[in-house]
Scaffold this active site. Structure first.
Site, short mmCIF file in Angstrom:
data_model
loop_
_atom_site.label_atom_id
_atom_site.label_comp_id
_atom_site.label_asym_id
_atom_site.label_seq_id
_atom_site.Cartn_x
_atom_site.Cartn_y
_atom_site.Cartn_z
N GLY B 54 -2.75 5.97 4.39
CA GLY B 54 -3.46 7.13 3.87
C GLY B 54 -3.55 7.08 2.35
N SER B 55 -4.61 7.68 1.79
CA SER B 55 -4.69 7.85 0.34
C SER B 55 -3.75 8.97 -0.09
CB SER B 55 -6.13 8.16 -0.08
OG SER B 55 -6.94 7.02 0.13
N GLY B 56 -3.56 9.11 -1.40
CA GLY B 56 -2.66 10.12 -1.93
C GLY B 56 -1.32 9.55 -2.35
N HIS B 57 -1.15 8.23 -2.17
CA HIS B 57 0.12 7.58 -2.53
C HIS B 57 -0.06 6.60 -3.69
CE1 HIS B 57 1.49 9.32 1.17
NE2 HIS B 57 0.72 8.56 1.92
N LYS B 105 3.21 0.34 7.04
CA LYS B 105 4.26 1.36 6.97
C LYS B 105 4.37 2.04 8.33
CE LYS B 105 2.79 3.92 3.46
NZ LYS B 105 1.39 3.44 3.55
N ASP B 110 -0.91 4.55 11.65
CA ASP B 110 -1.04 3.27 10.94
C ASP B 110 -0.71 2.11 11.88
OD1 ASP B 110 -1.06 5.21 8.90
OD2 ASP B 110 -0.17 3.84 7.44
N HIS B 219 4.35 12.54 3.06
CA HIS B 219 3.24 13.44 3.36
C HIS B 219 3.72 14.89 3.36
CE1 HIS B 219 2.85 9.61 5.53
NE2 HIS B 219 1.68 9.60 4.92
#
Lengths: 333, 333
Positions: B54-57, B105, B110, B219
């Site tokens: 996911g994006s945001g990391h 991960k 995922d 998250h």
């Protein structure tokens, strides 16, 4: 106040001890008075670069100490100028007889204390020149400053002057490179939230949930205006227009574009801002030839960003690309 | 919601466009489907490494694409797994015939989507191995995970596997290095504040002004416990004890110590935490031989940190030190 700290009065010392433990191959830390020098200082036959300023702006300046950039950094208390004795001792610790350049952000206390330290160092036979960085177009004078404040162009000045010094150029040549960045660099910032100075314990200023501050200083000092929150495109447009008009940057210029996070802003947002800045520069015929995106001149946990553009010539581009090995910037070594 | 963004639905695309504009010498970005590859992909004669999530990391994972680390990264929507078609297309784009390693991960979506993509790529004649990173000792299972979550050790795994691939080692050898990091790495994190997912528009969880969450997921998924805010020394002690006891790390071990910021925590605080971690390791007879301090596995603008320790041997230390040239990690080239 939610912070990963112990007692506020121990913060800077503990941070410096942490830096020394994390980067033993790069740095040595002196605590009384507090300064950070590159591990192999003094470096024979080289002009030495010393900078400093209040803590709370990390990685600036201690994170820029190392081969290809600064020889020493003098961290003051949070948002407080370093004292003359810190600067004198750091200057002596890095001097190899080829002269020392002081790179000073334009805040009243910093300028006075660096001047006093330079006089004291000269009294001990060290040749010292100083360059004042004053690149923030937001305000003419401000709470802590006569004239413009020194912000993002400082990173660029320290990098390229460090590269010039590594080439064993003379003190006046290194100072000239540094002054060229000052002459050709412009910045402006904005805040979405305030920061909280640890020993104060409450936010420096109040900013309602729907508002932002344009032209903020890196200590939370007031900027140009408060306004309703806008999109990244609109915010970048406001900051970029002020910067581009000021030099002014001209069609055909090549620039280094630096999108800086204020400490509490995540990288994903900085890249959105970089995209907007890139479009704006393209529209003006200004070509971004080098870039830097990240949180390098911070204001504790403030959310927000600043933009810096530096007009490049062949010399500055080459010095920017030269190897650097510091905790905060590292490439090519 | 105070963010430097335009429309939430455009965030990831605009961030990727920003990355492409900021790092043209390093990266190429494909938008439909979304993936980032190193500029010179596919690299002949080399095992290719693909990660994603996911994006945001950020900077994970696209910020780790480049020589010496990943060949491709597949960013999903914010906190959302990438789709199989992204992963398949990225795998095909970087495959040079020597095999592709997927570094995944351990989050349910995922793992499923990487498995599906690996099957599809194998159907097209590409040899694929996958390594699942599950280093977070905080919880056994969680909201998005069967088994432990994958967090900070991912950065180390991508770095050392990337170095092994750069040495032209075989797919099974590169996978073995990656599995060694997974076997010898442990992490745990904590949050001082929640983050806000842009398309949700409000904080993921409520955390009162005097409380923190120990064992937080990246998250914002729940950790081990809520408790009153403590000092950096106490917080580091809680996280480090859980990590050190788990492997367990033993007197005489050499480790890589990674203090990671969650996105909204400034560097000055991370160095204070590193100092505490260093003292704790010293007390246990565990020597920190390599270190990384900064915000590399973030949760948007969450304030907090995570700690990762990876037991080193000569091979891992050498691969960690090897040259790397990415937007997020860069040295020696």
């Amino acid at each position: 106040m939610k912070k990963l700290i112990n007692r506020p009065e121990d913060l800077v010392r503990e941070e410096l001890e942490g830096m020394a433990l994390a980067h033993p191959e790069l740095l040595r830390v002196n605590l009384e008075p507090a300064y950070v020098v590159r591990r192999d200082a003094p470096v024979a036959g080289k002009v030495a670069l010393v900078s400093g300023g209040g803590s709370g702006h990390e990685p600036m300046h201690a994170g820029f100490v190392g081969p290809g950039m600064l020889d020493a950094a003098c961290p003051g208390a949070v948002f407080t100028s370093p004292t003359p004795d810190q600067i004198v001792e750091a200057t002596k610790a890095v001097s190899s007889g080829k002269g020392v350049l002081h790179i000073v952000k334009n805040y009243t206390g910093d300028v006075l204390n660096f001047e006093m330290a330079a006089d004291l160092a000269r009294g001990e036979g060290i040749e010292v020149e100083a360059v004042i960085i004053a690149d923030d177009v937001a305000v003419k004078d401000s709470l802590y400053t006569a004239g413009r404040r020194g912000v993002g162009a400082t990173v660029v000045a320290e990098k390229v002057a460090g590269a010039a010094a590594a080439e064993k150029r003379t003190l006046s040549e290194v100072a000239a490179v540094c002054r060229k960045v000052q002459a050709q660099g412009r910045s402006m910032g904005m805040a979405l939230t305030s920061c909280t100075v640890p020993h104060v314990g409450k936010p420096t200023f109040d900013l309602p949930a729907e508002e932002m501050e344009i032209g903020i200083g890196i200590h939370g000092e007031p900027g140009r205006s408060r306004m309703k929150l806008k999109s990244a495109a609109e915010i970048t447009g406001i900051l970029a227009a002020a910067i581009l008009d000021d030099l002014p940057f001209r069609r055909g210029d090549e620039v280094l574009a630096f999108v800086n996070g204020m400490g509490g802003t995540p990288l994903i947002e900085l890249y959105v801002v970089f995209r907007e800045l890139s479009r704006i520069c393209e529209g003006r015929g200004v070509r971004i030839a080098r870039s830097l995106v990240g949180s390098y001149v911070t204001s504790l946990e403030m959310a927000g960003c600043s933009l810096t553009l530096v007009r490049l010539d062949e010399e500055l581009a080459r010095l920017w690309d030269a190897p650097v090995k510091t905790a905060g910037l590292r490439w090519g070594t």
